[in-house]
Design an enzyme around this catalytic site. Structure first.
Site, PDB file in Angstrom:
ATOM      1  N   GLU B  52      22.012  12.093  18.539  1.00 60.23           N
ATOM      2  CA  GLU B  52      22.385  11.929  19.952  1.00 60.23           C
ATOM      3  C   GLU B  52      22.536  10.466  20.357  1.00 60.23           C
ATOM      4  OE1 GLU B  52      20.105  14.019  18.837  1.00 60.23           O
ATOM      5  OE2 GLU B  52      20.444  16.004  19.695  1.00 60.23           O
ATOM      6  N   PHE B 114       9.311  25.277  24.802  1.00 57.01           N
ATOM      7  CA  PHE B 114       9.909  24.732  23.585  1.00 57.01           C
ATOM      8  C   PHE B 114      11.091  23.832  23.940  1.00 57.01           C
ATOM      9  CE2 PHE B 114      13.024  25.166  20.053  1.00 57.01           C
ATOM     10  CZ  PHE B 114      12.331  24.392  19.135  1.00 57.01           C
ATOM     11  N   GLN B 115      11.125  22.665  23.361  1.00 62.15           N
ATOM     12  CA  GLN B 115      12.163  21.648  23.609  1.00 62.15           C
ATOM     13  C   GLN B 115      12.269  21.281  25.091  1.00 62.15           C
ATOM     14  OE1 GLN B 115      15.800  22.687  21.412  1.00 62.15           O
ATOM     15  NE2 GLN B 115      14.963  21.526  19.695  1.00 62.15           N
ATOM     16  N   LYS B 164      19.078  25.960  31.709  1.00 64.15           N
ATOM     17  CA  LYS B 164      19.905  26.963  31.029  1.00 64.15           C
ATOM     18  C   LYS B 164      20.253  28.147  31.937  1.00 64.15           C
ATOM     19  CE  LYS B 164      20.362  29.308  26.618  1.00 64.15           C
ATOM     20  NZ  LYS B 164      19.761  29.612  25.311  1.00 64.15           N
ATOM     21  N   MET B 482      18.484 -12.396  11.754  1.00 61.69           N
ATOM     22  CA  MET B 482      18.005 -13.065  12.966  1.00 61.69           C
ATOM     23  C   MET B 482      16.481 -13.066  13.000  1.00 61.69           C
ATOM     24  SD  MET B 482      19.278 -14.807  15.337  1.00 61.69           S
ATOM     25  CE  MET B 482      20.884 -14.481  16.061  1.00 61.69           C
TER      26      MET B 482
END
Lengths: 180, 590
Positions: B52, B114-115, B164, B482
């Site tokens: 993502e 969940f999630q 949802k 760096m």
């Protein structure tokens, strides 16, 4: 660069820290208070007091009063950072508009007998506090006033048996005929 | 005319109505209805990323190279948390994005489902605004408003968190007449009195300099052409921040190169000694200013910015102008033409001569080599061999990023995409994918380091899947360069964890992904190899083996001022130990 006497400006000046009362008009949508409180904590600003309630139910608009402290430049930053939050309509610095009315309400519970109880009653009437509840050993007083008055009242009550305090924080409004 | 449809269908319809052609995303349980709605149409094309974070950076690259709003679709919980780095990156660099995140059904919110995660809570500080949609009636408005908020005023990412159950709920959708937010109206026109005062200040300047930033790019190509007009009218020198490169053509003699920590000698000294600074769309970032109390001590400062909170945040300015760069520049150009001010030609000539003296110092010179490829040389050759093409460059973060900014000359806006504010390693490859998608015929090169590229290496699969012929040009010095450079400056050269141990074979890696792998380690072979890379019409990983010890100069060390730069021959000329140039106070800074 002959006309330039020094490479560096004057020594750092210590700016004074001032107390400002801000009135913020916001959409009363979920999370708006978290957005504002989070802005203060995330950027390291102070909140001395914060009060909020929906003031226009039809339009879902709330008014938040925040008392904060900072140097002039920090106060400016606070105002522009608040101003760029999407649900914020307006930010007004009541300290700059001059001489605003600022009040807060406090409830104090004192417990005691004998002289202490008499003294608590005397002090309460001297401050013009209302008695909301009384038992044989306790009182609950309500005092509305400036933050300084409330502070003084609480300090005196401590000596005569104060056990609990609840304060609302400052609600404020500019004087005069003009509305915000 | 309103139609009845489910929340998921509304999402896709709103994207279509906004003219969105591509979205970047990754499916999951809480966005399945939206993916199903996506399946039933072909106007909005979905690019399946491999992580993502990659989706958000790809949307950033897409947005910045096309001027459109980038769109991301991810699931709840880990989908949303993985997107957070990209959102923070877009927030810092003011990139307009709309990120739709799935959420567990409304009745499960707060139950540690969940999630589940508190997406609006987590993203509150790394988005310009965010919404949790609690009712289907609000959804059409919120979707369109999100595009308005993302792209108006100072652009930024907007999250729409969509439970949802709302995605399944039918409701009535009609395209709003306008998608404005009910109260959010950022000012775009500058105050004319202030613009007049600015023109007067500029007209009387003896040592003026334009200092321009990403705001000019965000304001659109029109702003860049107005900037060019104003700079040419006045004849003043101009420098740019990292984010602003390309707004003014780098090959023009009035351009001094980038300023700041790794900016040019002439740009930084011009900033230090100027008497009038005209800041257009830059924000006085700490990488630009160096030591604040010694920043440009003799100047009157004009600051044009669309965000009032940028004014006086880090540096006090004398003349703030709140407004969109294009609008303000338009007024400035018109006023300058109308008033045709008598500028002090003698003073300006002296100033130009002085700047030319600094430029003659040739601060970007480096010791060439026939044995090893110098990283600076690699960028120079890449630039020379791609000149004249439509080339878009993205970078990761580190030394290679600074070398790209110093040695690749950008002539046009929106061609340069880099993570400036947040400094996100792993930005470049997904951003290149987004830029390639928005500009299918163009050459898109991700100038990378071997450490950064591994942070989002998985997106190579995305490039291969969608036949996006991005070129990953790795300056491989086997160090987090760096970090190593700072360890030399601050920590006695103790290279704690900055060696890139166990690197993959990038050629084989490219082949394993189905792309083309190339390697070059000899300066003599470099040109031919770069040309070959350009002509391959497939994703390429080009492993350019460069000098392992080269450092990035010029450099303003932390806590130092613009006139205290370290130059590339610092060690050679003075014999000073590089580890002693930053004092104790400077070591505390980043």
């Amino acid at each position: 660069m002959s006309q330039m006497s020094t490479h560096y400006p004057d020594a750092t000046r210590i700016e004074t820290v001032n107390r400002h009362t801000l009135a913020i008009v916001v959409d009363n949508e979920p999370g708006v208070l978290a957005r504002i409180a989070g802005l203060f904590s995330g950027r390291g600003y102070n909140i001395e007091s914060l009060t909020v309630t929906e003031t226009e139910h039809e339009a879902h608009i709330s008014r938040i009063t925040i008392v904060t402290t900072g140097t002039d430049s920090i106060i400016e930053q606070i105002k522009s950072q608040l101003g760029r939050l999407v649900p914020v309509h307006r930010v007004v610095d009541l300290t700059l508009t001059g001489d605003a009315v600022e009040r807060e309400l406090c409830l104090v519970k004192v417990v005691g007998k004998g002289d202490h109880r008499v003294e608590a009653m005397r002090l309460a009437s001297a401050f013009g506090a209302r008695t909301l509840d009384a038992t044989l050993t306790s009182f609950v007083y309500e005092l509305t006033g400036s933050t300084e008055e409330v502070e003084r009242f609480i300090k005196l009550m401590t000596a005569v048996g104060l056990v609990e305090v609840s304060r609302t924080g400052v609600a404020a409004m500019a004087r005069g005929a003009e509305g915000m | 005319m309103s139609e009845t449809m489910t929340g998921a269908e509304m999402v896709i319809r709103a994207l279509q109505d906004q003219g969105v052609e591509h979205i970047f995303g990754y499916p999951g349980g809480a966005v399945l209805p939206i993916y199903d709605a996506l399946f039933h149409q072909d106007k909005v094309k979905h690019i399946l990323v491999r992580h993502e974070q990659g989706a958000v950076h790809a949307a950033e690259g897409y947005a910045r190279s096309s001027g459109k709003v980038g769109v991301v679709l991810v699931t709840s919980g880990p989908g949303a948390t993985n997107a957070v780095t990209g959102l923070a990156d877009a927030m810092m660099d003011s990139i307009p994005l709309v990120c739709i995140t799935g959420q567990v059904p409304t009745h499960l919110i707060g139950s540690d489902a969940f999630q589940e995660c508190d997406t609006v809570g987590i993203t509150r500080h790394c988005t310009k605004h965010n919404y949790l949609v609690k009712s289907i009636e609000d959804l059409p408005r919120i979707l369109h408003e999100a595009f308005y908020v993302a792209s108006n005023g100072r652009p930024g990412p907007v999250v729409v968190d969509l439970p949802k159950d709302i995605q399944f709920t039918p409701g009535s959708y009609s395209r709003p007449v306008n998608n404005q937010h009910k109260t959010y109206r950022p000012a775009v026109k500058g105050d004319m009195d202030k613009i007049r005062a600015a023109i007067e200040l500029m007209a009387n300047a003896k040592r003026p300099v334009f200092y321009t930033g990403g705001g000019v790019i965000n304001s659109g190509p029109h702003a860049a052409s107005l900037l060019r007009e104003l700079v040419r009218l006045t004849g003043f020198p101009i420098t740019s921040t990292l984010m602003g490169l390309g707004a003014y053509p780098a090959s023009d003699p009035q351009f001094l190169g980038m300023l700041g920590m790794h900016g040019t000698y002439e740009a930084n000294l011009a900033m230090h000694e100027c008497d009038v600074m005209i800041n257009i769309g830059a924000r006085f970032d700490d990488r630009i200013t160096g030591r604040l109390d010694a920043f440009s001590p003799y100047s009157k400062r004009i600051h044009v910015d669309i965000d009032p909170s940028s004014i006086n945040k880090n540096v006090k300015v004398d003349l703030p102008i709140i407004g969109d760069c294009a609008h303000v520049l338009e007024d400035m150009v018109r006023l300058w033409r109308q008033t045709a001010p008598q500028i002090d030609k003698v003073a300006l000539k002296d100033w130009t001569n002085k700047i030319e003296g600094w430029r003659a110092r040739n601060c970007l010179a480096y010791r060439p080599s026939n044995e090893t490829i110098k990283p600076q040389y690699a960028i120079q050759r890449l630039y020379e061999l791609t000149k004249g093409r439509e080339t878009y460059v993205t970078t990761e973060v580190g030394q290679h990023q600074m070398w790209a900014a110093q040695y690749f000359k950008f002539e046009d806006p929106n061609r340069w995409m880099t993570s400036g504010g947040l400094g996100t390693m792993g930005y470049g490859l997904p951003a290149a994918i987004g830029a390639q998608l928005a500009n299918p015929k163009a050459l898109v090169v991700d100038i990378a380091g071997e450490a950064s590229i591994l942070m989002n290496m998985q997106e190579m699969s995305t490039a291969v899947q969608y036949r996006l012929p991005v070129k990953i040009f790795i300056l491989n010095n086997e160090y987090m360069g760096m970090v190593r450079q700072w360890q030399e400056l601050l920590h006695g050269g103790r290279y704690s964890q900055s060696y890139s141990e166990s690197l993959p074979d990038f050629v084989k890696l490219a082949e394993a992904y189905g792309g083309v792998g190339m390697r070059c380690d000899k300066p003599a072979d470099l040109d031919a190899a770069i040309l070959e890379m350009i002509h391959v019409n497939r994703p390429v990983i080009f492993d350019c083996i460069v000098d392992k010890t080269e450092n990035c100069f010029p450099m303003i060390p932390s806590g130092k001022a613009h006139n205290e730069m370290l130059l590339n021959d610092y060690l050679g000329e003075t014999g000073t130990d590089i580890g002693s140039v930053i004092d104790e106070k400077g070591k505390m800074l980043v």
